[in-house]
Structures are given as C-alpha cells and as structure tokens.
Scaffold this active site. Structure first.
Site, mmCIF file in Angstrom:
data_model
loop_
_atom_site.group_PDB
_atom_site.id
_atom_site.type_symbol
_atom_site.label_atom_id
_atom_site.label_comp_id
_atom_site.label_asym_id
_atom_site.label_seq_id
_atom_site.Cartn_x
_atom_site.Cartn_y
_atom_site.Cartn_z
ATOM 1 N N ARG A 55 32.789 14.855 28.699
ATOM 2 C CA ARG A 55 32.561 16.122 29.403
ATOM 3 C C ARG A 55 33.795 16.517 30.204
ATOM 4 O O ARG A 55 34.142 17.698 30.316
ATOM 5 C CB ARG A 55 31.336 16.005 30.309
ATOM 6 C CG ARG A 55 30.013 16.183 29.608
ATOM 7 C CD ARG A 55 29.715 15.161 28.522
ATOM 8 N NE ARG A 55 28.359 15.244 28.032
ATOM 9 C CZ ARG A 55 27.366 14.448 28.439
ATOM 10 N NH1 ARG A 55 27.593 13.479 29.304
ATOM 11 N NH2 ARG A 55 26.157 14.593 27.950
ATOM 12 N N ASP A 93 30.061 12.984 22.379
ATOM 13 C CA ASP A 93 28.843 13.650 22.857
ATOM 14 C C ASP A 93 28.800 15.051 22.279
ATOM 15 O O ASP A 93 29.576 15.379 21.378
ATOM 16 C CB ASP A 93 28.784 13.645 24.398
ATOM 17 C CG ASP A 93 27.344 13.552 24.900
ATOM 18 O OD1 ASP A 93 26.558 14.465 24.584
ATOM 19 O OD2 ASP A 93 26.994 12.575 25.585
ATOM 20 N N HIS A 151 23.039 13.898 20.894
ATOM 21 C CA HIS A 151 24.329 13.972 21.595
ATOM 22 C C HIS A 151 25.494 13.845 20.610
ATOM 23 O O HIS A 151 26.486 13.181 20.882
ATOM 24 C CB HIS A 151 24.420 12.882 22.672
ATOM 25 C CG HIS A 151 23.589 13.183 23.899
ATOM 26 N ND1 HIS A 151 23.940 14.145 24.812
ATOM 27 C CD2 HIS A 151 22.424 12.655 24.337
ATOM 28 C CE1 HIS A 151 23.026 14.196 25.769
ATOM 29 N NE2 HIS A 151 22.088 13.307 25.508
ATOM 30 N N ASP A 166 19.775 8.064 23.335
ATOM 31 C CA ASP A 166 19.056 8.772 24.396
ATOM 32 C C ASP A 166 18.813 10.222 24.033
ATOM 33 O O ASP A 166 19.556 10.830 23.265
ATOM 34 C CB ASP A 166 19.840 8.707 25.713
ATOM 35 C CG ASP A 166 21.235 9.305 25.572
ATOM 36 O OD1 ASP A 166 21.952 8.882 24.653
ATOM 37 O OD2 ASP A 166 21.590 10.197 26.364
ATOM 38 N N GLU A 167 17.747 10.726 24.611
ATOM 39 C CA GLU A 167 17.444 12.168 24.608
ATOM 40 C C GLU A 167 17.459 12.783 23.210
ATOM 41 O O GLU A 167 17.757 13.966 23.053
ATOM 42 C CB GLU A 167 18.412 12.910 25.542
ATOM 43 C CG GLU A 167 18.261 12.455 26.972
ATOM 44 C CD GLU A 167 19.178 13.175 27.959
ATOM 45 O OE1 GLU A 167 18.733 13.432 29.066
ATOM 46 O OE2 GLU A 167 20.331 13.467 27.617
ATOM 47 N N CYS A 173 13.742 15.385 5.052
ATOM 48 C CA CYS A 173 13.134 14.498 6.066
ATOM 49 C C CYS A 173 11.678 14.218 5.700
ATOM 50 O O CYS A 173 11.202 13.080 5.859
ATOM 51 C CB CYS A 173 13.229 15.120 7.459
ATOM 52 S SG CYS A 173 14.905 15.117 8.122
ATOM 53 N N TRP A 181 17.532 3.119 32.068
ATOM 54 C CA TRP A 181 18.262 4.125 32.848
ATOM 55 C C TRP A 181 17.366 5.159 33.491
ATOM 56 O O TRP A 181 17.677 5.700 34.541
ATOM 57 C CB TRP A 181 19.304 4.828 31.969
ATOM 58 C CG TRP A 181 18.753 5.609 30.808
ATOM 59 C CD1 TRP A 181 18.330 5.106 29.622
ATOM 60 C CD2 TRP A 181 18.571 7.027 30.735
ATOM 61 N NE1 TRP A 181 17.902 6.129 28.805
ATOM 62 C CE2 TRP A 181 18.039 7.315 29.454
ATOM 63 C CE3 TRP A 181 18.813 8.084 31.629
ATOM 64 C CZ2 TRP A 181 17.740 8.622 29.050
ATOM 65 C CZ3 TRP A 181 18.522 9.382 31.220
ATOM 66 C CH2 TRP A 181 17.992 9.636 29.950
ATOM 67 N N LEU A 226 25.992 6.813 39.476
ATOM 68 C CA LEU A 226 27.036 7.094 40.447
ATOM 69 C C LEU A 226 27.595 8.503 40.265
ATOM 70 O O LEU A 226 28.378 8.972 41.076
ATOM 71 C CB LEU A 226 28.148 6.043 40.332
ATOM 72 C CG LEU A 226 27.677 4.576 40.348
ATOM 73 C CD1 LEU A 226 28.870 3.632 40.295
ATOM 74 C CD2 LEU A 226 26.817 4.256 41.563
ATOM 75 N N TRP A 243 28.689 9.752 34.444
ATOM 76 C CA TRP A 243 28.676 10.939 33.577
ATOM 77 C C TRP A 243 29.522 12.016 34.229
ATOM 78 O O TRP A 243 29.495 12.170 35.460
ATOM 79 C CB TRP A 243 27.239 11.422 33.378
ATOM 80 C CG TRP A 243 26.346 10.367 32.827
ATOM 81 C CD1 TRP A 243 25.449 9.617 33.516
ATOM 82 C CD2 TRP A 243 26.281 9.907 31.462
ATOM 83 N NE1 TRP A 243 24.830 8.725 32.673
ATOM 84 C CE2 TRP A 243 25.316 8.881 31.404
ATOM 85 C CE3 TRP A 243 26.947 10.263 30.294
ATOM 86 C CZ2 TRP A 243 25.005 8.205 30.228
ATOM 87 C CZ3 TRP A 243 26.627 9.598 29.119
ATOM 88 C CH2 TRP A 243 25.664 8.586 29.097
ATOM 89 N N GLU A 259 29.873 15.563 33.690
ATOM 90 C CA GLU A 259 29.678 17.019 33.614
ATOM 91 C C GLU A 259 30.153 17.715 34.885
ATOM 92 O O GLU A 259 30.597 18.854 34.851
ATOM 93 C CB GLU A 259 28.194 17.369 33.454
ATOM 94 C CG GLU A 259 27.579 17.007 32.133
ATOM 95 C CD GLU A 259 26.862 15.675 32.188
ATOM 96 O OE1 GLU A 259 27.296 14.803 32.969
ATOM 97 O OE2 GLU A 259 25.882 15.503 31.446
HETATM 98 C C1 TNX Z 1 21.435 12.035 30.789
HETATM 99 S S1 TNX Z 1 21.818 9.112 31.076
HETATM 100 C C2 TNX Z 1 22.267 11.541 29.806
HETATM 101 C C3 TNX Z 1 23.674 12.017 29.769
HETATM 102 C C4 TNX Z 1 23.975 12.955 30.887
HETATM 103 C C5 TNX Z 1 23.296 12.470 32.149
HETATM 104 C C6 TNX Z 1 23.653 13.242 33.387
HETATM 105 C C7 TNX Z 1 21.790 9.255 29.527
HETATM 106 C C8 TNX Z 1 21.542 8.074 28.720
HETATM 107 N N1 TNX Z 1 21.935 10.502 29.003
HETATM 108 O O1 TNX Z 1 23.938 12.615 28.526
HETATM 109 O O2 TNX Z 1 25.345 13.035 31.051
HETATM 110 O O3 TNX Z 1 21.908 12.547 31.931
HETATM 111 O O4 TNX Z 1 23.344 12.487 34.519
#
Ligand code: TNX
Length: 715
Positions: free
Chosen positions: A329, A358, A421, A484-485, A500, A560, A589, A639, A641
C-alpha cells in the site's frame, strides 16, 4: 501530480490566488503550481487545506496560507503532510497558530522552505523529522519550546535563525543530523536521567543478578575472542564497542569472549557475565551468542564506561517473534527494509514477514511473469492520497536482504496472497480470474471481490511458478499464503461461474449458493500446500478465517481478528496446527496508539495502546501443552494504507514493537508494565538519537522523564 511536475519554469513563479469558490472539488482546468488559500475575506477565518481539490493538493509546489490553522484530525497540518507531498515552499507568515503540532511534517520530502506563523510558541515533537530537503525555516521570535526530535534528520537544513527566539525548552535530539552551526543546546539532560536505570533492557531477561566486585573499565577491553563459527558475532561485538564506548582501536588487558557451549539449553538462549576482567557470552548456537550481544549493547547504553558486574541467564519464551511490514500500500524503499532489520534485531525479533502483493500493487520481481512488476507495481493514487507509490524489489535485492537479515539472525518470510487480495496480479494476468476480466489495480483500501479462479489450471501453474522462484530467493522454511478476507465479503465471484460450478460437481459439492464456496478455497489451498510441502519443503502459513473451515495439520495459522483468538486457538488445536498470535486488539501496530495519534485519518481503526500491547499474555488462558506444542509466536502487523511515508512505519511500530518483543521473549512472571516504561526511557531516547521516530502517546511519557528513578527499579 505528473501533470503538474511537467509544468514550465515560468509557471513555477506564478502565484495564483484563488477565491473561496475554489473550494469546489472539481479538478482545476489549468495546472496550478502555487496557491494562496486566503479565507480571511469571507466569513470563514480558517485555512482548511481540506477544501482544495485532491489533485491540486498532490501537485502544489507553493502554498501560502492565511487565517487560523487547524491541527485537528484532518486539519491543515495532516493535509499538507499526507496529501501535498510536493509542496516546496510553505508560507505561513500570515496564518495563525500557537504551535506546530507533534509530527506535523514528519517525513515530508518536498519541503524546502517554511515560514512559520508569527505567534508560534512551540514546535512539536518530531515536527520536521526527516524533512530531508528542508533548507530554510524562518522561526518567529515567539518560539519558546522546541520539542524532542523536532528537526531530527533535516540534513539539508542550513538556515535556521534562532537568535530572535526566546527559547525556554529545547528537547532531546532536536537537531540530530542538522549541519547548521550554532544550534541551540538541549535544556534538559534526558540521557543522564534515563541512564540512571542501569538495566534498561528490552526485552527483559529471564534472570539477572547484580554481582559483587569492581566494575569493568570498558576502555580497557583489548580483545574480542571468538571461535571461527562466530566471526559474524565478533564483528557485531566490535561494532557495539565502537558505537557505545567509542572504542575504535582495542587496547588493554580485558576481553570479550564469545563461546559456543552446548550446555546452554535453548538454541536461542545465552549466558552473559561481566566482571572487571571482561565479558563472557555463551550460547549453544551463533543465534544465542548474538542475543547475548544485543543485551550487552543495551547494558553499555546506560553504562558505556564502567560496567558493573552482572550475570544474565536468558532464553526466549516463544519460538518466533515477528514483525509484518506491508510494502504494497506504501512502498518501503529497500534501504529502509535493512534499517528495519537492524532495529528489530536490537529487541531480539527473529522474523521479518514481507507482505509482497495485494490488491493495490505487486512488489516482487517474478522472472517468468514480467508483467507483474511492469504493469502492477505503481500503486496508483489511493483513497484521498492522489499520488502514486511506485516501486518493487528485484530478486537480487531480496537475496541481499535475506543475507543481511541472517547476519542479524532474522529470517525473511515472503507472503503471496490467495485467493483474495490479488487484484494487482489479476490486472497484469486477467486469466487468473473468473471470466478473464481485465480489472484495474485497486485505488482504494478495503476488500475486493475479484478472486483467483480455482477452476483454471493457469492459476495453479502461476502459483507454483511464483513459489518455485521465491524458494530460490527466500530460504526460510515458511511461506505465507494469505487467505484473508476472501470469504468476507463472500466469494460471490465463484458462485455463478460455470467452470466453478463444474469444479464443485467434480468435488461432490452439491450446494449452488455461496455457502460452500470455502471448499473451493480449500481445494486451492490443498493443491498449493502439497506443492509447497512436497516439492519445496516449506511449511505454509495463513491468516485464520472462521469461514475457511479446515486447516491442514502442521500449518501455522495467524489469529488476527479482534475477538476471535480463542476460536482460532481451538481450531488450531483441533487440527494439530500451530498458532501465531497477532490479535488486532494487541498486535495491530498500524492502528493509532492513542486517540488522535497517527494515523489520524483512517478507516475507523480502534486504538491499540502501548499498555494493551504489553498486556498480551501469549498463553491466552491455555495450558502448558498449548505453550509447548501449539504456540508458535507473536507478530506485530504494520499494514500501510495510512502510512504514506516510509518513516511512518517506524512511528507506528515503536515503542509498541518493544512491548511486543517483551511479550514474545520474557517469562510472564518477569514482566511489569511500570518497570517496562522505566526501561523504555533510555531505549526510546537512544532510538530517536539514532534517527528513528516513535510515538510518545502513552500515559506518563512526560512525567517519567522528569521524576527521579526510585532505587527499587535499578535492578
Ligand atoms: C485487514 S489483517 C487486512 C489487510 C488490511 C488490514 C488493515 C489482514 C489479514 N487483512 O489487508 O491492510 O485489515 O488493518
């Protein structure tokens, strides 16, 4: 930004005064080099850089402000620092404010000349930290206070006339690195005060005994004796003696002995004894000896001339103590990665985790897929920051980093995200996603629903090729796969696609809504994990998500998400996986350390206070078996951003990463927050002097530096 920087020299000189109506958010028709924001004729009397169009801000070279400057959350100072990176001349002579806030222009690379408002009385902590191009500051006569680190690292600053100012307080390391002659001297001897705490050791050792006898006259150290396997540690020892005690040439009869001794139990453990004859450090491995040396370095920080006899027996509590940095980022220049490594080593961290890819950029050269860095390493203008963050690391640079980190007993762990990501990769190679969609690199933070396609063989070929190349660069036994996510928001990208659906059929997945899409993620992970384990001999790591319902035994899962640590621990134990603790509420952090601390503008981050970090007990209420067999370590995440300049990474990391180092290293019974704060004083002062910014937003910061050190804390 680029448009503006291409402007002719003639335009450079023209100063456009735009009226209040320039508040409109539309982009100005002609490029503007200079701008006067004068609101004094309207009803408003506030400067409000916030109201200028984002692209105008990104390109401005001269900014003249009048009216009252605001220093609140998204006030004028934050706006200039984070959104106007090209401002070279900042004229505040007709503006009003009584102080330049802490960190006001931290890391601003554009500033060349700043004229401060007449009424300024205080220049805040680290206000101009590392403004590397700043040449001239016009100080008003009202200035009374210059706080710690205010002009630290301003290596081009040649004109700073303080003769008219009536200075009452000048802080510590306020002018470190400034070449100007006749700089004001600090008014408080912070160093002498902090050095009263002789054992300012972070992390604090498992055992420390002050011994009887005469102190070691450090200047009498004439020799470093070390086995050939400890050549690297011997040169680190030489550096410590030079930096701490000024010993460029060693002469005298005392010595430093570095010994490999198999009786030292823990592979990272060490024993250190100091007496009038010298210093002996023993470890069963070079890593153990190295950690003994980092302790010696801190001992000599407080006692550089005369070291009192002491015996320290020490070993870490957890196996891996890691910081994760995000050069995606906001790009982190290669040299800064090295500076991060040397700093981490001081606190006995042993892993640097690089989040290399990402949605917003791909930052690592992959020879087989050159479009990744050619097309996706720019990080376009993002969120309200209308400027790019270009850059990537070559494989040669990463090899150099790995070797450098190894000298500091730090392993470098690469992370390649999947299946989410990954927009930057998809942008360069659209075949990676469902429907071969050509998507732009993401220009906002947050979560994308563009995922890698689990039903395409190209995806697997790509991932295997990438990991094969990375395995030749990063020898660490671990590789992080992200994860993640991708299911949160749900993996809708995979719900309606015919390939799929066909894959679901083949795998016996009967549902056609999104509820079992996680099984496609599992299929992808299983194939990649098999490749990593069987072909490359690597252990996979990933971010724990509840909607990804199975974990392969032996993997390392990162807890996390705020509030989900117990769930993650239970899942890891049930699946015979190991767990890395980085719960958001203790280890993020990138979040501000206090309300209003940097980053003042973010997506609604909670506060992670210094105390909160310190309070993490990695046992998390579990049993001995957990600590022995399941707990892998602790990670602090950074992170980026909301950290638009590289030094912001340090600002966010410290001092919390010191607290986290102690969490990961020191036995619980040896930890005490008040004691930690006392030890922190000298460590943080030393760090500032060495050119690293940090946050001071913790209770007691100011008070601690003034009060006497009670005798009970000197052990
Ligand atoms: C979530 S923490 C994310 C990151 C972002 C972050 C911002 C994680 C495993 N994934 O892609 O940068 O929140 O705090």
């Amino acid at each position: 930004m680029h448009l503006l920087s291409r402007c002719s020299a003639a335009l450079l000189c023209c100063l456009l005064a735009l009226p209040l109506s320039a508040q409109s958010t539309s982009t100005p028709r002609a490029p503007v080099e200079a701008y006067t924001l004068d609101l004094s004729q309207g009803s408003a009397t506030t400067a409000q850089v916030r109201l200028l169009p984002a692209e105008l801000k990104a390109g401005l070279k001269t900014l003249v402000l009048t009216g009252a400057l605001s220093s609140d959350r998204n006030g004028d100072f934050r706006q200039i620092r984070d959104l106007c990176p090209n401002v070279e001349v900042l004229d505040l002579s007709a503006a009003t404010c009584t102080e330049i806030p802490d960190n006001a222009f931290l890391g601003h690379r554009g500033l060349r000349k700043v004229v401060l408002p007449q009424g300024v009385k205080r220049i805040g902590r680290q206000a101009f930290f590392n403004c590397k191009n700043l040449q001239e500051v016009v100080l008003p006569s009202a200035v009374e206070i210059i706080e710690d680190g205010a002009f630290n690292g301003c290596t081009a600053l040649r004109k700073l006339d303080t003769s008219r100012a009536t200075l009452r307080n000048v802080g510590f390391a306020a002018f470190e690195g400034v070449p100007t002659a006749q700089l004001p001297q600090p008014t408080f001897d912070l160093w002498a005060k902090a050095a009263q705490e002789k054992y300012s050791l972070i992390p604090y050792p498992a055992q420390l005994e002050v011994q009887q006898g005469k102190a070691l006259d450090v200047s009498r150290i004439g020799k470093i004796e070390a086995a050939p396997e400890l050549a690297n540690e011997a040169s680190y020892a030489r550096r410590i003696l030079r930096d701490r005690a000024g010993l460029n040439v060693l002469r005298g009869s005392a010595k430093v002995q570095l010994l490999l001794d198999a009786t030292v139990q823990n592979a990272e453990g060490y024993e250190l004894t100091a007496n009038k004859k010298g210093i002996v450090i023993k470890g069963s491995t070079p890593a153990g000896v190295f950690y003994g040396l980092t302790t010696l370095d801190q001992l000599l920080t407080a006692q550089p001339q005369s070291l009192e006899p002491v015996k320290i027996v020490d070993a870490p509590r957890t196996r891996v103590r890691e910081l994760m940095v995000d050069p995606v980022r906001t790009f982190i220049p290669f040299a800064e990665l090295k500076r991060m490594v040397t700093e981490m080593a001081r606190y006995k961290y042993n892993a640097l985790h690089l989040h290399l890819v990402d949605d917003q950029a791909w930052r690592i050269e992959i020879k087989k897929y050159p479009r990744l860095v050619a097309e996706s390493s720019l990080r376009p203008a993002m969120d309200d920051m209308q400027y790019t963050s270009p850059g990537f690391y070559t494989q040669d640079e990463m090899r150099e980093l790995v070797a450098f980190a190894a000298q500091h007993h730090i392993m470098v762990i690469p992370e390649i995200e999947m299946p989410g990501h990954e927009v930057a990769a998809i942008h360069a190679y659209p075949q990676l996603t469902v429907g071969n969609k050509k998507v732009p690199v993401r220009t906002t933070s947050g979560v994308s629903n563009n995922l890698l396609n689990p039903a395409s063989e190209f995806t697997y070929q790509f991932l295997f090729d990438v990991f094969d190349e990375l395995a030749k660069v990063f020898p660490a036994p671990y590789v992080h796969l992200g994860g993640d996510e991708a299911g949160n928001p749900p993996l809708d990208d995979w719900t309606t696609d015919s390939a799929c659906i066909a894959l679901k059929e083949k795998l016996g997945i009967t549902t056609r809504d999104r509820s079992e899409n996680w099984k496609l993620q599992k299929y992808m992970f299983d194939r990649v994990i098999a490749h990593l384990r069987d072909k490359l001999g690597k252990t996979p790591m990933f971010w724990y998500e509840t909607d990804f319902k199975e974990i392969q035994p032996g993997c390392i899962t990162f807890a996390w998400r705020h509030g989900l640590t117990k769930t993650a621990i239970d899942a890891a134990r049930a699946n015979k996986a190991k767990i890395m603790l980085c719960p958001g509420e203790h280890c993020y952090l990138d979040y501000p350390m206090d309300k209003g601390d940097l980053p003042e503008v973010n997506w609604g981050m909670p506060v992670t206070s210094l105390k909160r970090v310190y309070e993490l007990d990695p046992r998390w209420g579990q049993d001995d078996e957990f600590e022995r067999d399941f707990l892998f370590g602790v990670t602090g995440t950074l992170w980026s951003e909301c950290m638009p300049q590289p030094e912001r990474v340090y600002y966010q990391a410290f001092p919390r990463a010191m607290a986290l180092a102690e969490v990961g290293w020191t036995p619980q019974a040896r930890r005490n927050y008040d004691h930690f704060l006392r030890r922190l004083q000298l460590i943080q002062a030393d760090q500032l002097r060495r050119g690293y910014p940090s946050s001071s937003r913790f209770a007691g910061y100011d008070q601690l530096r003034k009060e006497e050190v009670p005798a009970t804390h000197s052990k």
